[in-house]
Write an enzyme that holds these catalytic residues in place. Structure first.
Site, PDB file in Angstrom:
ATOM      1  N   LYS A   1      54.557  62.974   8.454  1.00 31.78           N
ATOM      2  CA  LYS A   1      53.249  62.544   8.948  1.00 31.78           C
ATOM      3  C   LYS A   1      52.331  63.751   8.988  1.00 31.78           C
ATOM      4  O   LYS A   1      52.799  64.891   9.087  1.00 31.78           O
ATOM      5  CB  LYS A   1      53.368  61.947  10.353  1.00 31.78           C
ATOM      6  CG  LYS A   1      52.310  60.912  10.681  1.00 31.78           C
ATOM      7  CD  LYS A   1      52.575  59.577  10.006  1.00 31.78           C
ATOM      8  CE  LYS A   1      51.544  58.529  10.407  1.00 31.78           C
ATOM      9  NZ  LYS A   1      51.851  57.211   9.854  1.00 31.78           N
TER      10      LYS A   1
ATOM     11  N   ASP B   1      46.182  56.552   7.106  1.00 37.23           N
ATOM     12  CA  ASP B   1      46.495  56.120   8.473  1.00 37.23           C
ATOM     13  C   ASP B   1      45.143  55.936   9.158  1.00 37.23           C
ATOM     14  O   ASP B   1      44.148  55.657   8.475  1.00 37.23           O
ATOM     15  CB  ASP B   1      47.390  57.153   9.173  1.00 37.23           C
ATOM     16  CG  ASP B   1      48.033  56.621  10.459  1.00 37.23           C
ATOM     17  OD1 ASP B   1      48.919  55.758  10.363  1.00 37.23           O
ATOM     18  OD2 ASP B   1      47.634  57.057  11.551  1.00 37.23           O
TER      19      ASP B   1
END
Length: 447
Positions: free
Chosen positions: A128, A168
């Protein structure tokens, strides 16, 4: 007592080492209580210290993004990429641009991503990344300039077979396009280094819809398992982005009545239920709107209620699709008091630990995001495969495969999470099913 002793030892180790990283500790502790008994029962896992290795990121990259905005002023932001675990494939996980982004949030997301990706059955590791850059209110040119500066730093750490970021929060098709364009110019390569790309340059059909649609496919599998029907059920949804809107749309297509959407400023409540037409309009216009829910209320699609969340509304099913820790203990109590029987997470860890406890104590169906919102990364994995073969599959075939993957994840969760009394602990099922895959991959490759 050995299991409890091991659990205490690992949690104490993490608490001492990362004392200020609350989101990361919340995520690891949530998983550890389910997987430590499995770890203790396997001498090979213990000999290779699999659990501790799985909790720690393989690599964390922190960099400064200094860039010149369109007015000629220098701005400075922080950027991160957490490459958590690559035992099952290239690091895979989104980039988030938001002022609340910090290392704790990204470490929690990367850790969760490993389990989510393992559940899909596709060859993907977990990672991430993101920045504390806030794109809200910025010009399109400023966003392009920031994305290019961000990629100039990130590009040396990623690659189609190394680390494949995606979008995201606040990183959608526009941002992915700018990021990809800069990567291609710097590396002179056209490769699948990012997912969520435009259809014109290696993107995949169904990627935008995948997380929301996948959530409803999982919900439908839960309903079938419980011998009930989604049709006619009243559903509350939080959030107003891609996940929430596409989940609401698919739920309506399945015959459910969706009565809410929300954002950080308030709630859109439609007592009679949002229509397919309402939701398609919102999907088409939300990226260009300052507050799409207020705009919907202005067009008589529902009532705008400022500073409210949807969890006080009477419903059969709740789908938190906004952000981490949005649904708290008092919200869980309100849902239970109003007859809610299922909670499935569309966001990453949107329910606090105290809220989860209320759901478990009441023995309602509660499904964590690592299982129910895995559709997005599943489609990203399929996009990676298409890029590797330089082809593009049609939307119907991809949608069918997405549904199959979500049904398979549901089946794995039931196998690992079903109790003797028949109750399915989806959290435990998801954690254990993913852990077995990750642990076996790590064990097979040594240290």
């Amino acid at each position: 007592m050995a299991e409890q002793s091991n659990l205490d030892e690992i949690t104490t180790f993490l608490n001492d080492k990362f004392s200020g990283e609350t989101e990361y500790l919340q995520a690891t502790h949530e998983v550890l209580q389910d997987i430590v008994p499995i770890y203790n029962a396997n001498a090979h896992y213990k000999a290779f210290d699999i659990v501790r290795r799985l909790c720690l990121a393989e690599r964390i990259i922190n960099f400064t993004v200094s860039w010149m905005n369109s007015e000629g002023n220098i701005e400075v932001n922080q950027g991160w990429r957490v490459q958590h675990n690559s035992a099952m494939g290239p690091y895979k996980g989104g980039l988030r641009f938001h002022p609340t982004v910090n290392l704790s949030v990204l470490k929690f997301l990367a850790f969760e991503q490993c389990f989510k990706n393992a559940l899909t059955g596709l060859p993907m590791g977990g990672g991430k990344g993101g920045s504390d850059f806030n794109p809200k209110g910025r010009s399109d040119r400023d966003i392009m300039l920031f994305c290019q500066a961000f990629m100039r730093e990130l590009q040396r750490h990623i690659g189609a077979n190394t680390d494949v970021p995606a979008g995201d929060i606040n990183v959608g098709a526009r941002e992915i396009g700018y990021l990809y364009g800069e990567y291609r110019r710097l590396n002179n390569k056209f490769e699948g280094v990012l997912t969520g790309k435009g259809l014109e340059f290696g993107g995949s059909y169904v990627r935008t819809e995948a997380t929301g649609f996948g959530l409803i496919y999982f919900l439908n599998a839960v309903c079938q398992y419980k011998k009930t029907d989604l049709k006619g059920k009243t559903v509350t949804v939080s959030g107003a982005g891609n996940v929430a809107l596409h989940a609401a749309l698919k739920a309506v297509e399945k015959g459910a009545k969706v009565i809410s959407l929300s954002n950080s400023r308030g709630l859109l409540h439609s007592e009679s239920g949002l229509s397919d037409k309402n939701l398609r309009w919102a999907i088409e216009n939300h990226a260009s709107s300052e507050n799409i829910l207020y705009d919907m209320a202005e067009q008589n699609m529902g009532a705008w209620v400022a500073d409210k969340k949807p969890w006080h509304l009477k419903c059969d099913i709740a789908l938190p699709c906004a952000t981490q820790n949005e649904l708290q203990e008092e919200d869980a109590n309100a849902l239970l008091n109003n007859g809610c029987k299922m909670v499935l997470e569309g966001a990453n860890m949107p329910c606090t630990t105290d809220a989860q406890k209320q759901f478990f104590d009441a023995k309602i169906t509660y499904v964590p995001g690592k299982a129910s919102n895995a559709g997005g990364v599943a489609l990203s994995g399929l996009e990676m495969g298409q890029n590797a073969m330089f082809n593009q599959r049609d939307a119907s075939a991809l949608d069918e495969q997405l549904c199959s993957i979500m049904n398979s994840i549901h089946e794995r969760c039931v196998i690992e999470g079903k109790r003797e009394d028949g109750y399915v602990d989806y959290m435990k099922g998801a954690n254990i099913a993913a852990f077995r895959r990750l642990a076996d991959a790590m064990l097979a490759q040594g240290v």
